[in-house]
Each structure stands twice: as structure tokens, then as C-alpha cells.
Design an enzyme around this catalytic site. Structure first.
Site, PDB file in Angstrom:
ATOM      1  N   SER A  29     -48.381  -5.452  40.984  1.00 34.69           N
ATOM      2  CA  SER A  29     -48.111  -4.201  41.659  1.00 34.69           C
ATOM      3  C   SER A  29     -46.960  -3.397  41.034  1.00 34.69           C
ATOM      4  O   SER A  29     -46.826  -2.216  41.334  1.00 34.69           O
ATOM      5  CB  SER A  29     -47.790  -4.463  43.129  1.00 34.69           C
ATOM      6  N   LYS A  73     -38.333  -0.177  41.206  1.00 27.50           N
ATOM      7  CA  LYS A  73     -39.616  -0.099  41.922  1.00 27.50           C
ATOM      8  C   LYS A  73     -39.389   0.537  43.290  1.00 27.50           C
ATOM      9  O   LYS A  73     -38.350   0.304  43.919  1.00 27.50           O
ATOM     10  CB  LYS A  73     -40.173  -1.520  42.063  1.00 27.50           C
ATOM     11  N   SER A 123     -46.703  -9.886  40.431  1.00 29.79           N
ATOM     12  CA  SER A 123     -46.511  -8.435  40.340  1.00 29.79           C
ATOM     13  C   SER A 123     -45.481  -7.950  39.333  1.00 29.79           C
ATOM     14  O   SER A 123     -45.400  -6.760  39.064  1.00 29.79           O
ATOM     15  CB  SER A 123     -46.157  -7.864  41.722  1.00 29.79           C
TER      16      SER A 123
END
Lengths: 481, 480
Positions: free
Chosen positions: B149, B74, B173
Site C-alpha cells: 500500500s 505516507k 506494504s
């Protein structure tokens, strides 16, 4: 009759701790490096970095707390103090809000007016910020540069109670704090280098009134004299305001050394809301009895105790005790000499006279010079044993100071031994009598002072080596029969 | 099966058997990225160079748990010399000078890092639509969001653009996008994986975890990334576990709690049915399933939306234009530089949370908001502890619905509600995994959440592994 006012002063003192590395990362704390040399992702607050507490910093804070007679917290924590400023890379300072390392202490200070106890509200840990640098003056500089070397250098903030009533007391308190930190060897306490910083809260109130008056916070006092002068100015300013029927406004003021006055920086409305909250990146600090005890053992005799002991046990005048304990190294040196020498007052005279003069001239601290405590003891013994005169001793001492040699060697090599042999002096004394008939006549006419002149002539002739007592006696014997 | 469809353990087996070389694997994944990235858009940066470096180091690291395995990270985890943007204009050109500990551990284990994945800006959001750069599309239906997210990471795994990925989870997330994309997402116990190098959103809640194609991969990834880190004071010291030891098909005697208050919430019927059917399977396999009563999840959600923004308002204050990242060109003094930089650099959701958090910490409001929320947090923790005195695991849905359509939710509060099942877990600091349990009538994946006590990752893996075998849907892949 006009109202009499009482001054109320409280100090917030920031002390940079002299640990080798910073509070939350491994960077060096060394002063005077190239800008931004002592930085890493952590102290630059780069995204994703996390603080890791330096244990030594907590050790030092505990020592400071104990030395200031505080209670040490069993459970303490860090908080974030949020504000924007270019020298603060995370835009928050890791500090301590409601659970500082130490609280509720006090220290004793002494001024010309007497002895006072000043309360210490708290001692808390925090990280220092960086420094803005401008080319020329701040308003003419094309931009600001930031040096983050100082960022993350450990600080303790020592907050006093509003217990001081005069600028002199404030100065004495600050001096006492500085000495304590130096004795603990946890800070360099150099106001010019910024390792000791002092802000003051000042207010006035009518004598007898319990409620405090409106205070001004005073910043930017960068020396001990600036603290005293700044406070004196501020007290005068507030008194004048009140006497003219005006009001003191709550504000932050800065001491302008060049203008010799305080200037308003920001008012109450512009005061920051720091939005303190517990620092989630650090775990709470638990200080157990064992840790406290370990630190207690590290604390040496503190300046005030030492001062009192020098007076009561060594019989030194208060003035001498004050000068000697005012500097840790001076006091340590003094006590080292006393291990081999047993006349404290005589030693004190030497330390505060010749020694201090040479140290000041050379900008040295006691252990920087060539004089070792043992050699000083030996030299003093040479005087006491009439091997050298007090006058010659000054010459010997200066040679010791510069060369590091021991006094016996210097006396031997330079032939500075005192002449206490009557036979050896006989010719010289006779010669002086023959050459100074006027003085001789004066002596014989009862002008006792003239004998001193003749002694002086003999001393001059022997380049100070003659035993002055003996010469005096010989002259009297020869001239007054 | 295509190479890009294989799991970590399958790839490892094939390398060990000499059927595939790391270079073939890397090339297969690179080709897959070239093939589908235009439609999925998982990556902010495809790190060819980093992947080649990983490949070059293979010989030296071939005993590593992830030797030759393509992994995505990420874009809120620091990668030395490689853009780490947090999907924000603020850090659009920011290249950190250091690796996050989790990234370092991947490299040490021999992983081939394929790229940095898209996300909601600074991890604030539940659909990856808050990325300042572009939307990521759900591989199961490109008109749908991948969740967020960590939407880029989940989509990349689901689309075969990597074998597994790292995500971060502050309020769901990892788990929610894993559920939306039909993959396995684990949020470990708070402190289990070092946060060093993870760009902070809400420090007391953030946790890095794996997003994988199956449960076994999750255990392997945990073996790589878990463990104490002296650079993170909140990381837990303790013995390292081998999570693959828990890969047993056995839930007999395991006590599983079904919190009535969670199942009584207003959420999608098909999700509920799918989760209950999966629970039924666990029961048949010998688990003892019982209804339990817990504090209403809405309290956790309320506390979360005070605590997380409060910490974020402080964590994101450093983006001021002074040292790195965006600096506004339109400023005549320092104060204007701060204001305009932040005005130009942050998106709406980030600004909204900074404002909420600033407000919650302001003098006069602190007690009513932040302090109150912290008290609620303690109660929620206690509530979980109480359940875990008697139960091994708690099961809930991961999200109230399957993946939402892109652009379908404009009300922030509605978006916040999608975190209702996942947020309490971060508030309590316990571990939880989303594991696929079925599909809705539109063939969109549904996720089931297994929640364990502190350090209960092993139990979670064991139950999830069993469920995965029972349901037999893990080899189903999104068709692109």
C-alpha cells in the site's frame, strides 16, 4: 396451592476510580469541568493514537480485589468491547473479558434477616464513555452534543454472583461495596455524580428449583433507594407475570424514577454482539507477589471488621457501631478521639447526636468542621469532671464547631463554667424557694416531680451553669427536713 | 547525476563539503515534483509550507542526521495541522492536531518534509489502486502499478520526488512497492518504531519503516526513527543501535536459509532466476547458503486475512461521522448517520475487510476463525524462531512478480496472493528488507527479501549492503 417463588438477584456495579488522571492518557479526571476540557487526542480516539496504561489504576483495582477477598490474577489482559455509540470515540471500549484483574471473591453483608455471604465473581478494569447532552428533553432537542470529559476515566466493574434473595440484600451489598471503596479511598462513590453505578440481573424461580428463571437486566437506578425500589417493582412484576401463567422474557429494562416502574429497553434479539478480542495496543498485565503485597499494605481496616471490633472490643451497641463505621471519616474521627478519651459509649452518643446533627445541617463531613478530635476529647472530659454541664456542653460544642476554638477557651471566655460552689448557689436557691411557694408546697406534700421544676428554675436563673445535681441536693436538704 | 537522484548520504556529503545548500536541494526536489508529479502522482499533498519550515529550522538542526534532507511521509501518519487522509474519502479533510512520533523524529533530525504520499485506502491493498483519489504510476513504466500500500512513497523515492520516504507495512506494504519500484524498503521488527500517530490498520502487524534509494540510507533512516516511545506500549525498550555500523561488505560465514516451500510456490520464472542469481553472489562472497524447510506460506496468508481484517474492523469503527472526517448528509437519526457515513466514506476493499473482520470476531465464529488464526500465528512464529536458531538470515523473493499493470487484477484473492512472501514476516513480527536484485525482460525491477530474526535489522543491513555492492545496480534510475 400456588407456587412459591424465590428471587435471585446479581449486581454489576461500576465504580469510578478517583485517580488524578485518566486510565490511558494524562488528562485530568476532575468532575464538573467545561465540556470537553479534559480531553486530548488519545481519549478522543483520534486516528493513530494509542493507549498507555496508568499504573495507579491497576494499583486501585488490586486493592479492590484484595478487599473483596478475590484471587488476584498473575496474568491479566485488556480486550476491546466493540459497539457503536456517539459517546464512545473509538467505537470500542477497552475492557477486560476473560482474564480480569481479580476473581472469586466474597463479602459479608448484614440485613434485618441476618448475615449473608455474597460471592464476587470478578473485578475488571475498563474505561468510561462520554456523556450525551440534550437541550431540553431528548425528543425535543434539535441535536445531541457530546461531552468527552468522562471518556477514559477509569472504572472497575464488580460483578456479583446471583447470591442475593431480596432487594434489601441487594441494597445492603451495594452499601457494603460503597463503604469498602470509601475505606480504600479509591472512589468517591457518588451515585448522583455517577461515580457509582449499579445494574441488576433479576429472576424468579419456584422455591426448591435449582435452575435459574429467565432474567431481566435492570438499568438506570441512580440512587440507593432507586435500587431498592426498582428491584422491588421488578420482583413484583415478574411474580405477577408468573402467577398469571405468563413468562418472563429476557430483556433489558430501565427504571423510570418518575413513573415508579421498569420499562422495556430492548429484547434479547436486539442484544449486542460485542465481538471481544484482545487489545493489541496494550501489553498483557503481569502482577507479581511483590506488587500484590505492596497493595495489601495499603488496605486499612475495612468497615465490617471495624464494626465487629467496635462491638466486641469497645462494647458499643450494634446500632452505634453500624452508624459510626458506615462512614469512613466518622469512624476515623471516632477512633482519633478515643486516643485521648476512654468512654466509647459516651463519645458515640455525642458523635451520633450533636455532632451528626450539625454535620447534616451544614452538609459537612466530620473533618470539615471546627471540631478536632482532641478538642472533642477535652470537652467530654470537662463534662466528666463536672466543669460544665451536659446542657452547657451542647452550647460549647456548637461554638467549637463554628469557631474551631478549644473548649477550655470557650468556657473561660463565655463564663460557662458550672457552678458547683454551695455558697455561690445558696442565695439563688433561696430566692427560687421564696418565689415559688406553690411548688414548694407540692414538694413538701410529697410531689417529688415538683423538685424538678425548682431545679429548672435555678438552672434558668444561672443560665444553665448551676450543677444540677448539687442544686437538687440543696433543694432537698432545705425543703424536706 | 541530478540532485534529485542523490541518496541521503550523498546529499549529506555534499552539504558538508559546501557543494550544495539545503535550499538548493529543496528547490531541486520541488522542481522535480513539478516536473514529474503529473505523470507519477505520488503525493496526495505536497507540503510546501512544511518543507519551508524544515528549511528554516536548518541552522538549529544542522547536526541532525537528516538536516536539510527532503523526505516524504505516507498519508497515514499524523502530521500536525496537515491533512492526513489515509487516501480515504472518510478523512479527505481531516487535519490531525498532533504529529506521529516517527514524523516528530524526522523533524527533530532536521528533515525537510516534502509531502504526504498516496496509498491504498487505510493501507488496504497491494497496488495503491485502492486510493480513493487517484492511481500512482510506477516510475519504471507508467502503465504499471507502484505496488502498495505504500505505493506513493516507493514511487516518490524512485522518481526522485524525495530523497527517502516513510512507509508502513502490515503485510508487505513497504517491501512489495519497494520491490516494484526498484528501491530499498525495510520493515523493522514489530515494536522497533513507534506506531504512535500511525493510523491503525491492523495494530498487531503494523510497522513503520523507511523506503530509500540504497541500503546505507535505510540504516541512516533507522537511526532516526527507531527506539522506544512511551506513547506506544508495544514499542520495545532497549539500547539504541547505530545501524550504520553494519555497513560492511562482509557476509563470510553468514548462514543464509533458502526455504524450499517458498521457492516451490507458483511464481514468475524471471523473478526466481534473478533472486537465485543474487543468492549465488552472496555464496561466492562467503555466505553459507542452505535449503531449509518451513511451514507453507499459504497458512500465514490465511491467518493474515483473518487477523488483519478482524483488527481493522475494530480500528476503523471510529469513523462514524460524529467527531471528525466525513459525515453523511443523508441521515435522520444516529443509526442512519453511522451507516450512511460509512457507506459513503469507505471504498469497496475497506468495506470488504471490515465485513470479513466483523464476521471473524462474531460470537459463534470467533473460535473457528480468529482464535484459530492466532494459533496459526504462534506456529509460524515458532517456525521462524526454529530457523533462526541455526541461520542468520532467510532469503526469498519479495513478490511473486514484478509490478503488475494498472487495472490488471480485479479479483481480490488474486491481489491478496501477491503478498504471499511478505505476509508471514508480519505474522512472525520479524524484520525484513526488500533490496533490488535485478530486472526482468521488460526492464521492471525485481526485489529480493532478506528476513532476519527479532532485532536482526543489523544483519539484514549488512547482507543487503554487501549484495548491493556485488550487484552494482543501485545507481540505475527510472527514466521519466
Amino acid at each position: 396451592m400456588s407456587t412459591k417463588y424465590e428471587t435471585v438477584i446479581g449486581l454489576e456495579v461500576h465504580v469510578q476510580l478517583n485517580t488524578e488522571s485518566k486510565i490511558f492518557c494524562g488528562c485530568s479526571t476532575e468532575f464538573g469541568k467545561e465540556p470537553n476540557e479534559n480531553t486530548c487526542p488519545v481519549c478522543l480516539g483520534l486516528p493513530g493514537t494509542l493507549p498507555v496504561l496508568n499504573k495507579k489504576v491497576v494499583d486501585y483495582a488490586i486493592m479492590a480485589g484484595l478487599a473483596l477477598n478475590c484471587e488476584i490474577a498473575e496474568y491479566s489482559k485488556f480486550d476491546r468491547k466493540n459497539y457503536f455509540y456517539p459517546d464512545l470515540p473509538k467505537a470500542y471500549q477497552i475492557s477486560q473479558f476473560d482474564l480480569p484483574v481479580a476473581e472469586n471473591g466474597r463479602i459479608e453483608i448484614e440485613t434485618d434477616e441476618g448475615i449473608f455471604n455474597i460471592g464476587v465473581t470478578r473485578v475488571h478494569l475498563e474505561e468510561d464513555a462520554g456523556k450525551l447532552i440534550h437541550e431540553g428533553s431528548i425528543d425535543k432537542s434539535k441535536g445531541s452534543l457530546v461531552d468527552y470529559n468522562r471518556t477514559g476515566v477509569p472504572l472497575i466493574e464488580i460483578v456479583s454472583e446471583p447470591d442475593m434473595r431480596t432487594p434489601a440484600q441487594a441494597k445492603a451489598y451495594l452499601t457494603e461495596l460503597k463503604m469498602i471503596m470509601e475505606y480504600l479511598d479509591i472512589s468517591d462513590c457518588n451515585m448522583e455524580e455517577g461515580s457509582l453505578r449499579c445494574d441488576a440481573n433479576v429472576s424468579l424461580r419456584p422455591v426448591g428449583q435449582e435452575e435459574f428463571g429467565t432474567k431481566a437486566e435492570l438499568k438506570n437506578m441512580n440512587s440507593f433507594s432507586a435500587v431498592e425500589k426498582g428491584l422491588e417493582y421488578e420482583v413484583k412484576r415478574q411474580r405477577q407475570l408468573l402467577e398469571e401463567g405468563g413468562e418472563v422474557v429476557q430483556e433489558t429494562r430501565t427504571w423510570d424514577e418518575s413513573l415508579n416502574k421498569t420499562i422495556s429497553m430492548r429484547g434479547k434479539e436486539e442484544a449486542h454482539d460485542y465481538r471481544y478480542f484482545p487489545e493489541p495496543d496494550l501489553v498483557p498485565l503481569e502482577i507479581n507477589e511483590a506488587w500484590k503485597e505492596e497493595m495489601r499494605k495499603e488496605i486499612p481496616e475495612l468497615p465490617r471488621e471495624k464494626y465487629k471490633r467496635f462491638v466486641s472490643e469497645l462494647g458499643l451497641p450494634e446500632y452505634d457501631a453500624g452508624v459510626l463505621t458506615g462512614d469512613k471519616d466518622m469512624a476515623v474521627f471516632f477512633e482519633e478521639v478515643l486516643k485521648d478519651y476512654d468512654d466509647p459509649k459516651n463519645l458515640s452518643n455525642w458523635m451520633m447526636g450533636e455532632f451528626l446533627r450539625l454535620l447534616n445541617e451544614n452538609n459537612h463531613s466530620p473533618f470539615d468542621s471546627g471540631v478536632t478530635p482532641l478538642n472533642l476529647a477535652r470537652m467530654l472530659k470537662l463534662i466528666d469532671e463536672d466543669v460544665i454541664s451536659g446542657k452547657i456542653a451542647k452550647e460549647v460544642f456548637e461554638k467549637m464547631y463554628n469557631s474551631g476554638s478549644d473548649p477550655e477557651t470557650i468556657v473561660e471566655e463565655e463564663g460557662l463554667k458550672q457552678i458547683s460552689d454551695e455558697d455561690e448557689l445558696e442565695n439563688i436557691v433561696d430566692g427560687i424557694i421564696a418565689e415559688n411557694s406553690d411548688a414548694v408546697e407540692d414538694v413538701q406534700n410529697g410531689k417529688d416531680r415538683a423538685i424538678g421544676f425548682l431545679v429548672g428554675q435555678v438552672m434558668k436563673e444561672t443560665r444553665g451553669k448551676a450543677n444540677p445535681g448539687l442544686v437538687n441536693q440543696m433543694l432537698r436538704d432545705k425543703l424536706m427536713d | 547525476m541530478n540532485i534529485y537522484d542523490l541518496t541521503i548520504h550523498e546529499l549529506k556529503d555534499k552539504i558538508a563539503a559546501g557543494e550544495l545548500t539545503p535550499a538548493e536541494i529543496k528547490n531541486a526536489y520541488s522542481d522535480r515534483i513539478n516536473e514529474v508529479e503529473d505523470s507519477v502522482k505520488s503525493y496526495i499533498t505536497v507540503t510546501d509550507q512544511l518543507a519551508d519550515q524544515g528549511l528554516a529550522a536548518y541552522e538549529k538542526k544542522k547536526d541532525g542526521l537528516l538536516a536539510g534532507i527532503p523526505i516524504a511521509v505516507k498519508d497515514n501518519m499524523s502530521t500536525d495541522g496537515i491533512k492526513t487522509s489515509c487516501a480515504s474519502k472518510m478523512l479527505e479533510n481531516y487535519k490531525p492536531p498532533y504529529d506521529a512520533t516517527a514524523v516528530e523524529k524526522l523533524s527533530e533530525a532536521g528533515a525537510v518534509i516534502m509531502g504526504k504520499t498516496n496509498m491504498d485506502e487505510f493501507a488496504m491493498g497491494s497496488s495503491t489502486e485502492n486510493s480513493a483519489f487517484f492511481n500512482t504510476h510506477n516510475p519504471w513504466n507508467l502503465n504499471h502499478a507502484p505496488g502498495g500500500s505504500s505505493g506513493g512513497s516507493a514511487a516518490a523515492v524512485a522518481a526522485g520526488e524525495c530523497a527517502a520516504a516513510l512507509g508502513s507495512d502490515t503485510g508487505g506494504s513497504i517491501r512489495q512497492p519497494a520491490a516494484y519500484c526498484g528501491v530499498v524498503g525495510l520493515k523493522p521488527t514489530y515494536g522497533m518504531v513507534s506506531r504512535y500517530g500511525l493510523v491503525a490498520f491492523a495494530s498487531s502487524l503494523d510497522q513503520i519503516g523507511p523506503i530509500t534509494k540504497d541500503v546505507e540510507d535505510s540504516a541512516i533512516m533507522m537511526n532516526v526513527i527507531a527506539g522506544h516511545d512511551p506513547k506506544d506500549s508495544t514499542s520495545i525498550e532497549g539500547k539504541k543501535e547505530d545501524y550504520t555500523e553494519y555497513l560492511k561488505e562482509d557476509v563470510s560465514g553468514m548462514k543464509i536459509g533458502i526455504p524450499e516451500e517458498y521457492f516451490n510456490l507458483d511464481f514468475d520464472k524471471e523473478v526466481k532466476e534473478s533472486v537465485m542469481a543474487a543468492v549465488e553472489k552472496l555464496k561466492e562472497a562467503g555466505a553459507e547458503v542452505e535449503t531449509v524447510h518451513m511451514t507453507d506460506a499459504s497458512y500465514a496468508l490465511a491467518a493474515y486475512y483473518v487477523i488483519a481484517p478482524a483488527e481493522a474492523s475494530s480500528n476503523l469503527a471510529r469513523y462514524d461521522g460524529v467527531r471528525y472526517g466525513l459525515r453523511s448528509e443523508h441521515a435522520s437519526d444516529v443509526s442512519e448517520m453511522f451507516t450512511n457515513t460509512r457507506h459513503e466514506g469507505f471504498g469497496d476493499e475497506v468495506k470488504r475487510r471490515i465485513m470479513i473482520g466483523t464476521y471473524a470476531l462474531s460470537s459463534g465464529y470467533y473460535d473457528a476463525y480468529y482464535l484459530k488464526a492466532q494459533k496459526v500465528r504462534t506456529l509460524i512464529k515458532d517456525d521462524f524462531d526454529r530457523i533462526f536458531n541455526d541461520f542468520d538470515l532467510i532469503v526469498t523473493p519479495t513478490a511473486p512478480t514484478t509490478a503488475i499493470e494498472l487495472g490488471s487484477k480485479s479479483d481480490p484473492l488474486e491481489m491478496y496472493y501477491t503478498d504471499i512472501f511478505t505476509v508471514p514476516i508480519n505474522i512472525a513480527g520479524v524484520p525484513a528488507m526488500s533490496v533490488p536484485c535485478g530486472f526482468d525482460s521488460n526492464q521492471m525491477p525485481i526485489g529480493l527479501q532478506l528476513i532476519g530474526p527479532h532485532f536482526g535489522e543489523g544483519k539484514i543491513i549488512q547482507a543487503a549492503y554487501t549484495l548491493e555492492k556485488l550487484l552494482n545496480i543501485k545507481d540505475k534510475r527510472a527514466e521519466l
